[in-house]
Motif scaffolding. Structure first.
Motif, PDB file in Angstrom:
ATOM      1  N   ALA A   1      -2.997 -40.725  87.147  1.00 57.20           N
ATOM      2  CA  ALA A   1      -1.548 -40.624  86.994  1.00 57.20           C
ATOM      3  C   ALA A   1      -1.204 -40.502  85.520  1.00 57.20           C
ATOM      4  O   ALA A   1      -1.764 -41.216  84.677  1.00 57.20           O
ATOM      5  CB  ALA A   1      -0.855 -41.842  87.590  1.00 57.20           C
ATOM      6  N   VAL A   2      -0.279 -39.600  85.185  1.00 53.29           N
ATOM      7  CA  VAL A   2       0.175 -39.421  83.815  1.00 53.29           C
ATOM      8  C   VAL A   2       1.122 -40.568  83.457  1.00 53.29           C
ATOM      9  O   VAL A   2       2.097 -40.820  84.160  1.00 53.29           O
ATOM     10  CB  VAL A   2       0.896 -38.070  83.654  1.00 53.29           C
ATOM     11  CG1 VAL A   2       1.445 -37.918  82.241  1.00 53.29           C
ATOM     12  CG2 VAL A   2      -0.059 -36.926  83.989  1.00 53.29           C
ATOM     13  N   VAL A   3       0.827 -41.259  82.344  1.00 54.70           N
ATOM     14  CA  VAL A   3       1.589 -42.453  81.961  1.00 54.70           C
ATOM     15  C   VAL A   3       2.544 -42.176  80.802  1.00 54.70           C
ATOM     16  O   VAL A   3       3.748 -42.398  80.906  1.00 54.70           O
ATOM     17  CB  VAL A   3       0.641 -43.618  81.598  1.00 54.70           C
ATOM     18  CG1 VAL A   3       1.441 -44.841  81.153  1.00 54.70           C
ATOM     19  CG2 VAL A   3      -0.242 -43.965  82.771  1.00 54.70           C
ATOM     20  N   LYS A   4       2.034 -41.708  79.688  1.00 56.95           N
ATOM     21  CA  LYS A   4       2.876 -41.481  78.509  1.00 56.95           C
ATOM     22  C   LYS A   4       2.104 -40.710  77.447  1.00 56.95           C
ATOM     23  O   LYS A   4       0.901 -40.513  77.573  1.00 56.95           O
ATOM     24  CB  LYS A   4       3.361 -42.811  77.928  1.00 56.95           C
ATOM     25  CG  LYS A   4       2.246 -43.703  77.377  1.00 56.95           C
ATOM     26  CD  LYS A   4       2.805 -44.914  76.623  1.00 56.95           C
ATOM     27  CE  LYS A   4       3.551 -44.479  75.379  1.00 56.95           C
ATOM     28  NZ  LYS A   4       4.028 -45.608  74.562  1.00 56.95           N
ATOM     29  N   LEU A   5       2.835 -40.308  76.410  1.00 54.49           N
ATOM     30  CA  LEU A   5       2.185 -39.618  75.291  1.00 54.49           C
ATOM     31  C   LEU A   5       1.364 -40.582  74.451  1.00 54.49           C
ATOM     32  O   LEU A   5       1.529 -41.797  74.543  1.00 54.49           O
ATOM     33  CB  LEU A   5       3.233 -38.947  74.409  1.00 54.49           C
ATOM     34  CG  LEU A   5       3.900 -39.774  73.296  1.00 54.49           C
ATOM     35  CD1 LEU A   5       4.650 -38.867  72.338  1.00 54.49           C
ATOM     36  CD2 LEU A   5       4.823 -40.836  73.859  1.00 54.49           C
ATOM     37  N   ARG A   6       0.520 -40.028  73.588  1.00 57.80           N
ATOM     38  CA  ARG A   6      -0.210 -40.819  72.611  1.00 57.80           C
ATOM     39  C   ARG A   6       0.649 -40.903  71.343  1.00 57.80           C
ATOM     40  O   ARG A   6       1.110 -39.895  70.833  1.00 57.80           O
ATOM     41  CB  ARG A   6      -1.558 -40.165  72.294  1.00 57.80           C
ATOM     42  CG  ARG A   6      -2.435 -40.940  71.289  1.00 57.80           C
ATOM     43  CD  ARG A   6      -2.371 -40.357  69.896  1.00 57.80           C
ATOM     44  NE  ARG A   6      -3.342 -40.947  68.991  1.00 57.80           N
ATOM     45  CZ  ARG A   6      -4.517 -40.384  68.693  1.00 57.80           C
ATOM     46  NH1 ARG A   6      -4.854 -39.226  69.229  1.00 57.80           N
ATOM     47  NH2 ARG A   6      -5.330 -40.963  67.826  1.00 57.80           N
ATOM     48  N   GLU A   7       0.860 -42.107  70.846  1.00 56.97           N
ATOM     49  CA  GLU A   7       1.596 -42.304  69.605  1.00 56.97           C
ATOM     50  C   GLU A   7       0.592 -42.488  68.470  1.00 56.97           C
ATOM     51  O   GLU A   7      -0.110 -43.488  68.418  1.00 56.97           O
ATOM     52  CB  GLU A   7       2.506 -43.530  69.707  1.00 56.97           C
ATOM     53  CG  GLU A   7       3.583 -43.401  70.780  1.00 56.97           C
ATOM     54  CD  GLU A   7       4.505 -44.604  70.814  1.00 56.97           C
ATOM     55  OE1 GLU A   7       4.799 -45.151  69.729  1.00 56.97           O
ATOM     56  OE2 GLU A   7       4.911 -45.008  71.923  1.00 56.97           O
TER      57      GLU A   7
ATOM     58  N   SER B   1       9.048 -34.888  80.525  1.00 56.45           N
ATOM     59  CA  SER B   1       7.758 -34.303  80.171  1.00 56.45           C
ATOM     60  C   SER B   1       7.171 -35.032  78.967  1.00 56.45           C
ATOM     61  O   SER B   1       7.883 -35.729  78.237  1.00 56.45           O
ATOM     62  CB  SER B   1       7.903 -32.815  79.855  1.00 56.45           C
ATOM     63  OG  SER B   1       8.603 -32.641  78.632  1.00 56.45           O
ATOM     64  N   ILE B   2       5.892 -34.848  78.751  1.00 58.87           N
ATOM     65  CA  ILE B   2       5.252 -35.419  77.564  1.00 58.87           C
ATOM     66  C   ILE B   2       5.870 -34.805  76.307  1.00 58.87           C
ATOM     67  O   ILE B   2       6.076 -35.494  75.303  1.00 58.87           O
ATOM     68  CB  ILE B   2       3.727 -35.177  77.599  1.00 58.87           C
ATOM     69  CG1 ILE B   2       3.094 -35.916  78.795  1.00 58.87           C
ATOM     70  CG2 ILE B   2       3.082 -35.634  76.293  1.00 58.87           C
ATOM     71  CD1 ILE B   2       3.276 -37.424  78.780  1.00 58.87           C
ATOM     72  N   ALA B   3       6.197 -33.527  76.343  1.00 55.92           N
ATOM     73  CA  ALA B   3       6.839 -32.874  75.202  1.00 55.92           C
ATOM     74  C   ALA B   3       8.200 -33.503  74.897  1.00 55.92           C
ATOM     75  O   ALA B   3       8.556 -33.692  73.723  1.00 55.92           O
ATOM     76  CB  ALA B   3       6.999 -31.383  75.475  1.00 55.92           C
ATOM     77  N   GLN B   4       8.957 -33.855  75.924  1.00 49.23           N
ATOM     78  CA  GLN B   4      10.254 -34.505  75.723  1.00 49.23           C
ATOM     79  C   GLN B   4      10.082 -35.905  75.151  1.00 49.23           C
ATOM     80  O   GLN B   4      10.850 -36.326  74.276  1.00 49.23           O
ATOM     81  CB  GLN B   4      11.019 -34.555  77.050  1.00 49.23           C
ATOM     82  CG  GLN B   4      11.518 -33.199  77.505  1.00 49.23           C
ATOM     83  CD  GLN B   4      12.035 -33.206  78.929  1.00 49.23           C
ATOM     84  OE1 GLN B   4      11.562 -33.966  79.783  1.00 49.23           O
ATOM     85  NE2 GLN B   4      13.008 -32.354  79.212  1.00 49.23           N
ATOM     86  N   GLN B   5       9.084 -36.631  75.625  1.00 42.06           N
ATOM     87  CA  GLN B   5       8.788 -37.949  75.054  1.00 42.06           C
ATOM     88  C   GLN B   5       8.458 -37.816  73.571  1.00 42.06           C
ATOM     89  O   GLN B   5       8.918 -38.614  72.746  1.00 42.06           O
ATOM     90  CB  GLN B   5       7.595 -38.585  75.774  1.00 42.06           C
ATOM     91  CG  GLN B   5       7.930 -39.370  77.007  1.00 42.06           C
ATOM     92  CD  GLN B   5       6.776 -40.273  77.415  1.00 42.06           C
ATOM     93  OE1 GLN B   5       5.627 -40.069  77.036  1.00 42.06           O
ATOM     94  NE2 GLN B   5       7.076 -41.279  78.199  1.00 42.06           N
TER      95      GLN B   5
ATOM     96  N   ARG C   1      11.584 -37.234  71.442  1.00 41.08           N
ATOM     97  CA  ARG C   1      12.368 -38.467  71.282  1.00 41.08           C
ATOM     98  C   ARG C   1      11.734 -39.385  70.243  1.00 41.08           C
ATOM     99  O   ARG C   1      12.435 -39.974  69.408  1.00 41.08           O
ATOM    100  CB  ARG C   1      12.475 -39.193  72.629  1.00 41.08           C
ATOM    101  CG  ARG C   1      13.342 -38.489  73.654  1.00 41.08           C
ATOM    102  CD  ARG C   1      13.275 -39.167  75.006  1.00 41.08           C
ATOM    103  NE  ARG C   1      13.962 -38.396  76.028  1.00 41.08           N
ATOM    104  CZ  ARG C   1      13.914 -38.674  77.324  1.00 41.08           C
ATOM    105  NH1 ARG C   1      13.205 -39.723  77.747  1.00 41.08           N
ATOM    106  NH2 ARG C   1      14.562 -37.928  78.191  1.00 41.08           N
ATOM    107  N   LEU C   2      10.422 -39.520  70.296  1.00 45.08           N
ATOM    108  CA  LEU C   2       9.730 -40.375  69.334  1.00 45.08           C
ATOM    109  C   LEU C   2       9.854 -39.799  67.926  1.00 45.08           C
ATOM    110  O   LEU C   2      10.082 -40.540  66.964  1.00 45.08           O
ATOM    111  CB  LEU C   2       8.261 -40.512  69.722  1.00 45.08           C
ATOM    112  CG  LEU C   2       7.396 -41.393  68.814  1.00 45.08           C
ATOM    113  CD1 LEU C   2       7.934 -42.815  68.756  1.00 45.08           C
ATOM    114  CD2 LEU C   2       5.944 -41.400  69.300  1.00 45.08           C
TER     115      LEU C   2
END
Length: 203
Positions: free
Chosen positions: A126-132, A184-188, A191-192
């Motif tokens: 499952a896709v959780v979040k982007l890498r910061e 999407s990961i791109a949207q996350q 925002r960051l």
């Protein structure tokens, strides 16, 4: 869409002058390929990720919610060109150099949403979040602007939670199973990036 390589690493001292508070810090960001199309080594995947892979700081990497870090191979050209220009030396990164566990092709941040599922071989994630990115990434690639470049480019990659465990080998096909598709990961990433720009939080 395909899994190109599987990489793992051990915690070791990471040296660099890319953070004012650290001269050396423990990290497992330096991943080495353990399975690729030339060496089709079966790799055991548990609920905590690749068996034998380590993380130094479980508050930001690893654990059930960030068991696997995925990175698109398509971005490696960007990093090789950027690092060659900024470090004034030829750079040709090997897969795993971004700190990822899975290097994949055919799927980018704009096409992946939080809650989507990826079926890779017989396993499911499952896709959780982007890498910061943080200063450890800067130190690993030898360029103090690497974290900022990752966010500005949107080439962040993303974390997976393991839904179905088992054994994987490089070369396995990837099937995307859409979820709610709200973020999407791109949207996350955007925002960051905006948040860091507003707060001037660059390391």
């Amino acid at each position: 869409m395909r899994l190109l390589s599987i990489s793992a690493g051990k915690v070791a001292p990471l040296f660099g002058n890319h953070h004012p508070d650290y001269k050396s810090v423990a990290s497992a960001i330096r991943k080495k390929v353990v399975s690729d199309p030339v060496n089709l080594v079966p790799v055991e995947i548990t609920m905590l990720g690749i068996k034998g892979d380590e993380q130094a700081d479980l508050s930001v990497h690893g654990g059930i919610e960030k068991a696997i870090y995925v990175y698109p191979a398509e971005h490696y050209t960007f990093w090789n060109e950027l690092l060659t220009r900024e470090t004034k030396r030829p750079v040709c990164l090997e897969y795993g150099a971004i700190g990822e566990n899975f290097t994949i092709e055919g799927l980018l941040e704009s096409e992946v949403f939080v809650g989507d599922r990826l079926q890779i071989g017989t396993l499911e994630f499952a896709v959780v979040k982007l890498r910061e990115p943080c200063f450890k990434f800067n130190a690993a690639v030898g360029y103090k602007g690497a974290s900022k470049a990752m966010l500005q480019s949107g080439y962040s990659g993303w974390y997976l939670r393991v839904i179905k465990t088992g054994v994987l080998t490089a070369g396995a096909e990837i099937t995307l199973i859409p979820g709610a598709r709200e973020t999407s990961i791109a949207q996350q990433n955007l925002r960051l990036l905006n948040n860091r720009n507003q707060k001037d939080m660059w390391e």
